[in-house]
Scaffold this active site. Structure first.
Site, PDB file in Angstrom:
ATOM      1  CG  HIS A  46      -2.099   1.160   1.219  1.00 34.09           C
ATOM      2  ND1 HIS A  46      -3.252   0.583   0.913  1.00 34.09           N
ATOM      3  CD2 HIS A  46      -2.020   2.472   1.386  1.00 34.09           C
ATOM      4  CE1 HIS A  46      -3.874   2.033   1.095  1.00 34.09           C
ATOM      5  NE2 HIS A  46      -3.153   2.895   1.170  1.00 34.09           N
TER       6      HIS A  46
ATOM      7  CG  HIS B  37      -7.732   3.669  -0.273  1.00 31.10           C
ATOM      8  ND1 HIS B  37      -7.073   2.909  -1.374  1.00 31.10           N
ATOM      9  CD2 HIS B  37      -6.655   4.212   0.484  1.00 31.10           C
ATOM     10  CE1 HIS B  37      -5.904   3.460  -1.254  1.00 31.10           C
ATOM     11  NE2 HIS B  37      -5.623   4.251  -0.367  1.00 31.10           N
TER      12      HIS B  37
ATOM     13  CG  ASP C 148      -1.345   5.667   3.275  1.00 27.11           C
ATOM     14  OD1 ASP C 148      -1.694   5.507   1.937  1.00 27.11           O
ATOM     15  OD2 ASP C 148      -2.194   6.191   3.930  1.00 27.11           O
ATOM     16  CG  ASP C 149       0.375   8.810   0.860  1.00 28.46           C
ATOM     17  OD1 ASP C 149       0.177   8.832  -0.321  1.00 28.46           O
ATOM     18  OD2 ASP C 149      -0.860   8.816   1.690  1.00 28.46           O
TER      19      ASP C 149
ATOM     20  CD  GLU D  95      -7.320   6.644   5.876  1.00 32.06           C
ATOM     21  OE1 GLU D  95      -6.322   7.021   6.133  1.00 32.06           O
ATOM     22  OE2 GLU D  95      -7.406   6.496   4.724  1.00 32.06           O
TER      23      GLU D  95
ATOM     24  CG  HIS E 238      -1.236   6.397  -2.303  1.00 29.22           C
ATOM     25  ND1 HIS E 238      -2.279   6.423  -3.233  1.00 29.22           N
ATOM     26  CD2 HIS E 238      -1.582   5.982  -0.902  1.00 29.22           C
ATOM     27  CE1 HIS E 238      -3.347   5.859  -2.250  1.00 29.22           C
ATOM     28  NE2 HIS E 238      -3.122   5.386  -1.030  1.00 29.22           N
TER      29      HIS E 238
END
Length: 327
Positions: free
Chosen positions: A9, A189, A270-271, A192, A11
Site C-alpha cells: 500500500h 480504500h 501509505d505516503d 479509514e 501511493h
C-alpha cells in the site's frame, strides 16, 4: 529492522520526498511553497487538507520523465528500508489526464525506471491503478478503461483511493467490473475515514480481495469474523493512521487485535514522507508497541507476498528471497 519487507500500500506521488518535489518545482518555476513547513516538510492540518497538499505536490509532475525520476527516488528510499517487493498506486488522472495514449507513455516511463531500480537496488515493483474517489464515478470509468488497456504482468491490480466520504462503493461497480474482466485483481480504500460499513460495502459491492486500511472493522466484531473467514487481506498503514490522528499512538492501534482475531494483515507506509515514516520505522514502532519479535514480522512478510497481485513467477522468486533471508 533489517528483515526483508513487502509493501502493498504505497501511493507513488505520496511517496515523493519533499526535496524532490521542491527541486522539480524550482526547475519548472512553479510556486508551491505554501505546502511546506519551515523545516521543509509537507504541512497539513487534517486528512482533507492533506488531500489538497498531496494534489498540489503532484501538480509539479507533468511529464513521463518526471514520473521516471520520481519512481527511482521512491524505490531508492524503499530499498534503503529493506523493501524487496512493492506495489504502488498509480492514477491516470495524474498521468496523462486519463487519455489512454498518454497513460501508456507515463506507464512505460515508470516501468523502465522500476526495472532499472530492480537491477541496481534489488527491489521489485508492480502497479495498481486507482481512480480518485472524489473525482467521481464517470472519471473512474475512464481510468478503468486505461487500466484495462494496459493490464498485464506489470500492471496487476485496480483499486480506489481518495476521500472515503464521497459517494458509495457501488457507484464504482462498473469500473471494478471492467478491471476484473481485464484480469486485474482488486483492492479498495475503506475503513479509514469511513466506518465498518464502508469495509462491508466494498467487499460486498466491489468484490475485492484486499482492503486498503480497513482498520475501523475492529469496531464491528461480526465484520472482523467475516473478514477472517473470507480471507480478506488488510493493507494496514499504522504510521499513517497515527499521523492523521485516527489513533493516538501505535499502542492504541488495532493491528494486533485484528491479527489475534484471525484477520490477515500486512504493513505499509501509505505516503511515507507525509507521515514521517519508512518501512523500517513502521517495523521498529510496532516492535516497541507490541513486543513483536522477528517471527511475527516474518509471518507478516509471508502473508504480504502471498496476498500480492503479481504473477506466480514473481511471487515464487520473492518467496525464495524471504526463505533465504529467514534461514
Amino acid at each position: 529492522m533489517t528483515l526483508p519487507k513487502i509493501e502493498l500500500h504505497l501511493h507513488l506521488e505520496g511517496a515523493a520526498p519533499p526535496a524532490f518535489v521542491r527541486g522539480l518545482a524550482t526547475e519548472k518555476k512553479i510556486d508551491i511553497s505554501g505546502i511546506f513547513d519551515d523545516r521543509g516538510n509537507y504541512a497539513y492540518t487534517d486528512f482533507w487538507h492533506f488531500l489538497k497538499v498531496y494534489e498540489a505536490a503532484t501538480s509539479v509532475l507533468t511529464t513521463p520523465a518526471d514520473y521516471a525520476r520520481l519512481t527511482r527516488a521512491v524505490l531508492a528510499e524503499s530499498a534503503a528500508s529493506g523493501v524487496i517487493y512493492s506495489e504502488c498506486f498509480l492514477s491516470p488522472d495524474f498521468c496523462g489526464g486519463r487519455d489512454v495514449g498518454a497513460w501508456r507513455e507515463y506507464l512505460h516511463a515508470i516501468r523502465e525506471a522500476a526495472e532499472e531500480a530492480e537491477r541496481q537496488d534489488g527491489i521489485t515493483l508492480r502497479g495498481i491503478v486507482t481512480p480518485i474517489r472524489h473525482f467521481g464515478p464517470e472519471k473512474a470509468r475512464e481510468t478503468a478503461l486505461c487500466a484495462a488497456e494496459t493490464a498485464g504482468d506489470w500492471l496487476v491490480g485496480f483499486g480506489l483511493a481518495g476521500d472515503e466520504k464521497v459517494g458509495r462503493p457501488k457507484d464504482f461497480a462498473w469500473s471494478f467490473d471492467c478491471a476484473r474482466e481485464a484480469g486485474l485483481r482488486l483492492t479498495c480504500h475503506a475503513g479509514e475515514w469511513g466506518g465498518p460499513d464502508s469495509v462491508r460495502d466494498a467487499v460486498r459491492d466491489l468484490r475485492v480481495e484486499r482492503i486498503g486500511h480497513g482498520v475501523r472493522a475492529i469496531e464491528d466484531p461480526a465484520l472482523v469474523d467475516e473478514l477472517a473467514e473470507a480471507g480478506i487481506v488488510l493493507e494496514v498503514c499504522p504510521g499513517s493512521n497515527v499521523a492523521l490522528k485516527l489513533y493516538p499512538n501505535f499502542r492504541a492501534h488495532p493491528i494486533e487485535k485484528l491479527m489475534e482475531r484471525g484477520v490477515k494483515v500486512t504493513v505499509s507506509t501509505d505516503d511515507p514522507p507525509f507521515f514521517h515514516t519508512t518501512m523500517a520505522r513502521e517495523y521498529d514502532a510496532l516492535a516497541e508497541a507490541f513486543g513483536w519479535d522477528d517471527g511475527v514480522f516474518r509471518q507478516i512478510a509471508d502473508t504480504s507476498i502471498r496476498a500480492a497481485f503479481c504473477m506466480e513467477e514473481t511471487r515464487d522468486k520473492i518467496l525464495k528471497r524471504l526463505e533465504k533471508a529467514h534461514a
